[in-house]
Design a protein around this motif. Sequence first.
Motif, short mmCIF file in Angstrom:
data_model
loop_
_atom_site.label_atom_id
_atom_site.label_comp_id
_atom_site.label_asym_id
_atom_site.label_seq_id
_atom_site.Cartn_x
_atom_site.Cartn_y
_atom_site.Cartn_z
N LYS A 159 0.83 -1.20 0.00
CA LYS A 159 0.00 0.00 0.00
C LYS A 159 0.87 1.25 0.00
CE LYS A 159 -3.35 -0.13 3.14
NZ LYS A 159 -3.96 -0.44 4.46
N LEU A 160 0.37 2.29 -0.65
CA LEU A 160 1.07 3.57 -0.63
C LEU A 160 0.78 4.31 0.67
CD1 LEU A 160 0.45 4.93 -4.24
CD2 LEU A 160 2.60 4.13 -3.27
N CYS A 161 1.78 4.99 1.16
CA CYS A 161 1.62 5.84 2.33
C CYS A 161 0.58 6.91 2.02
CB CYS A 161 2.95 6.50 2.68
SG CYS A 161 2.82 7.70 4.02
N GLN A 162 -0.33 7.14 2.97
CA GLN A 162 -1.40 8.13 2.75
C GLN A 162 -1.01 9.52 3.25
OE1 GLN A 162 -4.28 7.36 0.92
NE2 GLN A 162 -2.83 5.68 0.53
N GLY A 163 0.21 9.69 3.69
CA GLY A 163 0.67 11.01 4.12
C GLY A 163 0.61 12.00 2.97
N PRO A 164 -0.09 13.14 3.15
CA PRO A 164 -0.25 14.09 2.04
C PRO A 164 1.06 14.73 1.60
CG PRO A 164 -1.13 15.03 4.08
CD PRO A 164 -0.78 13.60 4.37
N SER A 165 2.07 14.69 2.46
CA SER A 165 3.36 15.31 2.12
C SER A 165 4.49 14.30 2.10
CB SER A 165 3.69 16.42 3.12
OG SER A 165 2.66 17.38 3.17
N CYS A 166 4.16 13.02 1.97
CA CYS A 166 5.19 11.97 2.02
C CYS A 166 6.30 12.25 1.00
CB CYS A 166 4.54 10.61 1.74
SG CYS A 166 5.65 9.23 2.02
N HIS A 167 5.92 12.67 -0.21
CA HIS A 167 6.89 12.91 -1.28
C HIS A 167 7.75 14.14 -1.03
CE1 HIS A 167 3.39 15.37 -2.03
NE2 HIS A 167 4.10 16.11 -2.86
N MET A 168 7.39 14.92 0.00
CA MET A 168 8.15 16.14 0.29
C MET A 168 9.32 15.89 1.24
SD MET A 168 6.57 18.29 -1.60
CE MET A 168 7.00 19.95 -1.08
N TYR A 169 9.37 14.71 1.84
CA TYR A 169 10.51 14.37 2.69
C TYR A 169 11.63 13.84 1.79
CZ TYR A 169 7.30 14.91 6.58
OH TYR A 169 6.41 15.43 7.48
N ASP A 170 12.80 14.42 1.93
CA ASP A 170 13.90 14.13 1.01
C ASP A 170 14.76 12.98 1.54
OD1 ASP A 170 15.33 14.52 -1.31
OD2 ASP A 170 16.73 15.92 -0.35
N THR A 171 14.48 11.77 1.08
CA THR A 171 15.29 10.62 1.44
C THR A 171 15.64 9.85 0.17
OG1 THR A 171 13.37 9.17 1.75
CG2 THR A 171 14.15 10.37 3.70
N THR A 172 16.73 9.12 0.18
CA THR A 172 17.18 8.43 -1.04
C THR A 172 16.20 7.36 -1.49
OG1 THR A 172 18.50 6.94 0.34
CG2 THR A 172 19.63 8.84 -0.60
N ASP A 173 15.52 6.70 -0.53
CA ASP A 173 14.59 5.64 -0.95
C ASP A 173 13.32 6.18 -1.59
OD1 ASP A 173 13.79 6.54 1.72
OD2 ASP A 173 12.33 4.90 1.63
N ARG A 174 13.13 7.49 -1.58
CA ARG A 174 11.97 8.07 -2.26
C ARG A 174 12.31 8.52 -3.68
NH1 ARG A 174 10.84 9.93 3.17
NH2 ARG A 174 8.65 9.65 3.74
N LYS A 175 13.59 8.51 -4.04
CA LYS A 175 13.99 9.05 -5.34
C LYS A 175 13.74 8.02 -6.44
CE LYS A 175 17.30 12.40 -3.63
NZ LYS A 175 16.19 13.37 -3.46
N ARG A 176 13.08 8.47 -7.51
CA ARG A 176 12.82 7.63 -8.67
C ARG A 176 13.09 8.44 -9.94
NH1 ARG A 176 12.28 4.71 -4.99
NH2 ARG A 176 10.87 2.95 -4.68
N GLY A 177 13.34 7.72 -11.04
CA GLY A 177 13.51 8.40 -12.31
C GLY A 177 14.93 8.33 -12.82
N PRO A 178 15.14 8.75 -14.08
CA PRO A 178 16.47 8.67 -14.69
C PRO A 178 17.44 9.66 -14.07
CG PRO A 178 14.94 9.84 -16.11
CD PRO A 178 14.13 9.32 -14.96
N LYS A 179 18.70 9.36 -14.21
CA LYS A 179 19.76 10.21 -13.69
C LYS A 179 19.57 11.64 -14.20
CE LYS A 179 24.57 9.34 -12.52
NZ LYS A 179 25.67 8.39 -12.70
N GLY A 180 19.72 12.59 -13.34
CA GLY A 180 19.56 13.98 -13.73
C GLY A 180 18.13 14.46 -13.66
N ASN A 181 17.18 13.52 -13.54
CA ASN A 181 15.77 13.91 -13.44
C ASN A 181 15.07 13.09 -12.35
OD1 ASN A 181 13.42 15.30 -14.02
ND2 ASN A 181 12.82 13.90 -15.67
N LYS A 182 15.75 12.94 -11.23
CA LYS A 182 15.16 12.15 -10.14
C LYS A 182 14.19 13.01 -9.35
CE LYS A 182 18.75 8.67 -9.43
NZ LYS A 182 18.02 7.72 -10.27
#
Length: 125
Positions: free
Chosen positions: A3-26
């Motif tokens: 399940k996805l975290c329901q925190g409305p600002s979860c994506h705003m916390y800057d941690t490496t395990d939240r980073k997705r996407g190609p190099k230079g556009n994570k």
Amino acid sequence: MSKLCQGPSCHMYDTTDRKRGPKGNKRNITRSVGTYSYGSNNFCTLNCQNDWAKEYMDRAVDYFGRLREPKAMTPENSWTKRERYSWQDEYTQGQYYYRNVCTNEERPLTESQYNDSTYTLNTGE
Ligand SMILES: [Zn+2]
């Protein structure tokens, strides 16, 4: 599928395990709930749970019914299911019982009554 975290600002916390996407556009994305979960398996951290509560708790309480009058403990509404263990013959035996937290009276309970969430001795609000 976790399940996805329901925190409305979860994506705003800057941690490496939240980073997705190609190099230079994570970009940081919402986490899945994972092993350490909070709030009945809906949040990845206590911070995310608190963020949700800050934003939605008032509406949730109103939706499910805000308490308007204080509740009172009476003998009629104070039965709680309990389990105690006794050690006999090198194995544990669960003993199930009802305890009235108002009068301290105890009554025996079978295991199926204990596990039946609809079975209750409570008769008053
Ligand atoms: Zn989160």
